[in-house]
Design an enzyme around this catalytic site. Structure first.
Site, PDB file in Angstrom:
ATOM      1  N   HIS A 197     -49.579 -23.714 -12.679  1.00 25.80           N
ATOM      2  CA  HIS A 197     -48.236 -24.288 -12.665  1.00 25.80           C
ATOM      3  C   HIS A 197     -47.434 -24.033 -13.929  1.00 25.80           C
ATOM      4  O   HIS A 197     -46.312 -24.525 -14.054  1.00 25.80           O
ATOM      5  CB  HIS A 197     -48.330 -25.781 -12.379  1.00 25.80           C
ATOM      6  CG  HIS A 197     -48.965 -26.073 -11.058  1.00 25.80           C
ATOM      7  ND1 HIS A 197     -48.389 -25.701  -9.861  1.00 25.80           N
ATOM      8  CD2 HIS A 197     -50.156 -26.661 -10.741  1.00 25.80           C
ATOM      9  CE1 HIS A 197     -49.172 -26.075  -8.860  1.00 25.80           C
ATOM     10  NE2 HIS A 197     -50.251 -26.645  -9.361  1.00 25.80           N
TER      11      HIS A 197
ATOM     12  N   CYS B 196     -55.928 -31.462  -6.387  1.00 25.11           N
ATOM     13  CA  CYS B 196     -55.937 -30.278  -7.254  1.00 25.11           C
ATOM     14  C   CYS B 196     -57.288 -30.124  -7.951  1.00 25.11           C
ATOM     15  O   CYS B 196     -57.811 -29.010  -8.064  1.00 25.11           O
ATOM     16  CB  CYS B 196     -54.823 -30.378  -8.289  1.00 25.11           C
ATOM     17  SG  CYS B 196     -53.179 -30.093  -7.625  1.00 25.11           S
TER      18      CYS B 196
ATOM     19  N   CYS C   4     -54.771 -27.098 -14.985  1.00 27.58           N
ATOM     20  CA  CYS C   4     -53.494 -27.294 -14.288  1.00 27.58           C
ATOM     21  C   CYS C   4     -52.500 -26.207 -14.695  1.00 27.58           C
ATOM     22  O   CYS C   4     -51.740 -25.690 -13.872  1.00 27.58           O
ATOM     23  CB  CYS C   4     -52.906 -28.657 -14.626  1.00 27.58           C
ATOM     24  SG  CYS C   4     -53.986 -30.076 -14.358  1.00 27.58           S
TER      25      CYS C   4
ATOM     26  N   ARG D  92     -52.519 -36.325  -5.077  1.00 28.32           N
ATOM     27  CA  ARG D  92     -52.341 -34.883  -5.300  1.00 28.32           C
ATOM     28  C   ARG D  92     -53.125 -34.424  -6.520  1.00 28.32           C
ATOM     29  O   ARG D  92     -53.713 -33.331  -6.504  1.00 28.32           O
ATOM     30  CB  ARG D  92     -50.859 -34.551  -5.482  1.00 28.32           C
ATOM     31  CG  ARG D  92     -50.595 -33.052  -5.488  1.00 28.32           C
ATOM     32  CD  ARG D  92     -50.809 -32.461  -4.108  1.00 28.32           C
ATOM     33  NE  ARG D  92     -50.729 -31.004  -4.124  1.00 28.32           N
ATOM     34  CZ  ARG D  92     -51.770 -30.188  -3.965  1.00 28.32           C
ATOM     35  NH1 ARG D  92     -52.986 -30.685  -3.806  1.00 28.32           N
ATOM     36  NH2 ARG D  92     -51.602 -28.890  -3.975  1.00 28.32           N
TER      37      ARG D  92
END
Length: 281
Positions: free
Chosen positions: A199, A242, A195, A238
């Site tokens: 991000h 991802c 992740c 979501r």
């Protein structure tokens, strides 16, 4: 390196200047401060209260389009349907208000550590616990009625401040936070991405035509109407998307993995205003 130093070390590698102590002695509070400081340094022209708007805080072109969409938001129908669901009694004559006596403006109460159950309690999980306690069938967690209910609750909760707590007197809560943190930084899938790759370290850059959104602000605006979905969806939908984008197997929505991830990520966003439901591409 200790487990507490993992996040801070990652931020150092990502280029953050950390005004705190050694990475080997980090507490969740210090990690949160470092996380937020990293994004404030990475995007110095973005006011802190703008991070709740995600990509639209850092990309003026997409923000203009988003503001136009918000004139006639695509989630209005979901709010209305969610209000109807909230006010419709169960078969036994009780309703959501009997489980949540403070009313629907409760978004900032979740996620929270449930000492009795020994797990992270999210709002969707609490809504279904209410339903099953009154003999109702639990709702599916990715979309549909649960997203409508959450849209209404989020709308009623607008303006509240994110305030997740990690009880210091229950080591299980810290363990859940740590598990969520490790999930966030773990590489997975055929693309071997975490992740944090998109991000945190490369937030604000372009991936094909999309601007990668900063993690600071990721939990403020759910549920969302995504143009890609053509409907409302939940945060765990979501998360699953991802995982699938990096060609990894998605986990079950509201399973321990995603609940702990939500716990960690929402804690990182403490202090930001809640502004759901939202609209995204």
């Amino acid at each position: 390196m200790t487990k507490h130093g993992f996040l801070l070390a990652t931020l150092v590698l990502a280029g953050a200047t950390l005004p705190i102590g050694p990475v080997t002695a980090a507490t969740p509070e210090e990690e949160q401060a470092a996380f937020q400081a990293y994004f404030k340094q990475r995007f110095p022209n973005v006011p802190e209260d703008e991070f709740k708007n995600g990509t639209y805080a850092i990309d003026p072109v997409t923000r203009e389009n988003w503001e136009a969409i918000e004139e006639f938001p695509p989630y209005e129908n979901a709010i209305s349907q969610g209000e109807t669901l909230w006010n419709t009694p169960f078969a036994d004559g009780q309703g959501y208000a009997d489980c949540f006596p403070d009313g629907p403006a409760i978004m900032n109460h979740y996620p929270r550590w449930d000492r009795e159950r020994g797990q992270v309690m999210t709002l969707p999980l609490a809504l279904n616990a209410c339903r099953t306690a009154h003999g109702e069938t639990p709702l599916k967690y990715k979309k549909g009625p649960i997203a409508d209910l959450l849209a209404y609750i989020a709308f009623e909760s607008r303006g509240q401040i994110t305030r997740v707590e990690i009880p210091q007197d229950d080591p299980r809560a810290l363990a859940a936070y740590e598990q969520g943190k490790r999930f966030y930084f773990a590489r997975r899938g055929q693309l071997n991405f975490a992740c944090a790759h998109c991000h945190l370290a490369t937030s604000g850059t372009k991936l094909r035509t999309e601007t990668l959104s900063p993690a600071y602000g990721h939990t403020t605006h759910w549920p969302v109407y995504r143009s890609e979905w053509g409907e409302m969806g939940t945060l765990h939908r979501r998360f699953a998307g991802c995982n699938e984008q990096v060609r990894a197997k998605a986990f079950e929505p509201q399973g321990e993995e995603y609940r702990n991830l939500e716990y960690f990520l929402t804690y990182m966003n403490n202090g930001l205003e809640l502004n759901g439901p939202g609209a995204r591409k």
